[in-house]
Design an enzyme around this catalytic site. Sequence first.
Site, short mmCIF file in Angstrom:
data_model
loop_
_atom_site.label_atom_id
_atom_site.label_comp_id
_atom_site.label_asym_id
_atom_site.label_seq_id
_atom_site.Cartn_x
_atom_site.Cartn_y
_atom_site.Cartn_z
N GLN A 12 0.83 -1.22 0.00
CA GLN A 12 0.00 0.00 0.00
C GLN A 12 0.86 1.27 0.00
O GLN A 12 0.63 2.19 -0.79
CB GLN A 12 -0.92 -0.01 1.23
N ASP A 34 10.32 -6.40 -4.02
CA ASP A 34 9.26 -7.02 -3.23
C ASP A 34 9.33 -8.52 -3.49
O ASP A 34 10.09 -8.96 -4.37
CB ASP A 34 7.88 -6.46 -3.65
N TYR A 142 1.82 -7.48 16.48
CA TYR A 142 2.30 -6.41 15.60
C TYR A 142 2.86 -5.25 16.43
O TYR A 142 3.95 -4.74 16.17
CB TYR A 142 1.12 -5.96 14.74
N LYS A 146 6.62 -3.79 16.61
CA LYS A 146 6.93 -2.40 16.25
C LYS A 146 7.68 -1.70 17.39
O LYS A 146 8.63 -0.95 17.14
CB LYS A 146 5.65 -1.63 15.90
C1 AKB Z 1 -2.80 -1.75 10.93
O1 AKB Z 1 -4.01 -1.49 11.07
O2 AKB Z 1 -2.28 -2.80 11.29
C2 AKB Z 1 -1.91 -0.68 10.35
C3 AKB Z 1 -1.31 0.22 11.39
C4 AKB Z 1 -2.14 1.19 12.11
O3 AKB Z 1 -0.14 0.15 11.61
N1 AKB Z 1 -2.66 0.11 9.40
#
Ligand code: AKB
Length: 319
Positions: A12, A34, A142, A146
């Site tokens: 994206q 990619d 996630y 991060k």
């Molecule tokens: C997600 O929704 O995982 C991403 C983000 C906010 O990092 N768009």
Amino acid sequence: MERILVIGSSGQIGSELVLELRKIYGNNNVFATDIKNPTEELKNSGPFQILDVLNYQNLLHFLVRHNITQVYNLAAVLSGNAEKIPLQAWDINMKALMNTLMAARKSDAKKLFWPSSIAVFGPTTPRQNTPQLTVMEPNTVYGISKLAGERWGEYFFNRYGVDFRSVRYPGLISYKTEPGGGTTDYAVEIFFDAVKKECYQSFLSENTALPMMFMDDAIKNTIKLMETDPSKLSVRSSYNMAGISFTPKELADEIKIHKPNFKISYKPDFRQAIADSWPASIEDSIAQKDWGLETAFDIKKMTKVMLEEIEKKINNRKY
Ligand code: AKB
């Protein structure tokens, strides 16, 4: 002369970032890579190669062979998908970053952009106007990856002089390439469904406010951060970037101004818990002060452009 590598160029952010970087630095100085094939526009405008960032030797070889000076590493498994494959997502997200940090250290590609996210915050973080420095206890795979990535980026800056730069992206909204597997994806899907079907079923509840940003603003600010004199950057983990905060209901009301027959319904799924753990709005004065973060799109302007561009895209496909 800058020679730039974009990893994750078919995604994206990548598919739009590459085109913008090519306008500034010249088509042949921006290498798109990619593990997926790129859009036609991207393929026809400059170099593209299949490259798996999880293979360290291939990555290092690429950087040296093409005299790369800057890297944008956008490869990641997003929040929703990461909850389905926790260990694999952790492995991919961390390995993709660590390989790039180590390759930057060993090569001339010292300047590195890596996207962080509002997902670094968690349920114990203040939800409104979340400051740059605050409690950070993410409870998603996630978000944990991060936050760990931010700490490693800062570590490589302090210890090895890698020029690591990052922003905490809010949900990104674009019409060119759709996102995949995120919690903020509803804010893109809603526009496509509004144009195609005049109705949308949201996987987040109507009053779930989240920070979002139109892709043009995200790209412009990402490049601005990368072009800032290093002495001005006081944050070497990742900068808060606020964008605009709204709920699914507020977005649906805005769409109804253009499409009066549009209908929205709500069926929250597992992504609701993820959204509930994230901030509703973010404070980004440090980014404004250090490198001039500024945005041009509010919810009204964004909604108008999204609907117009998706209509054009769908009509062009028909004829
Ligand atoms: C997600 O929704 O995982 C991403 C983000 C906010 O990092 N768009």
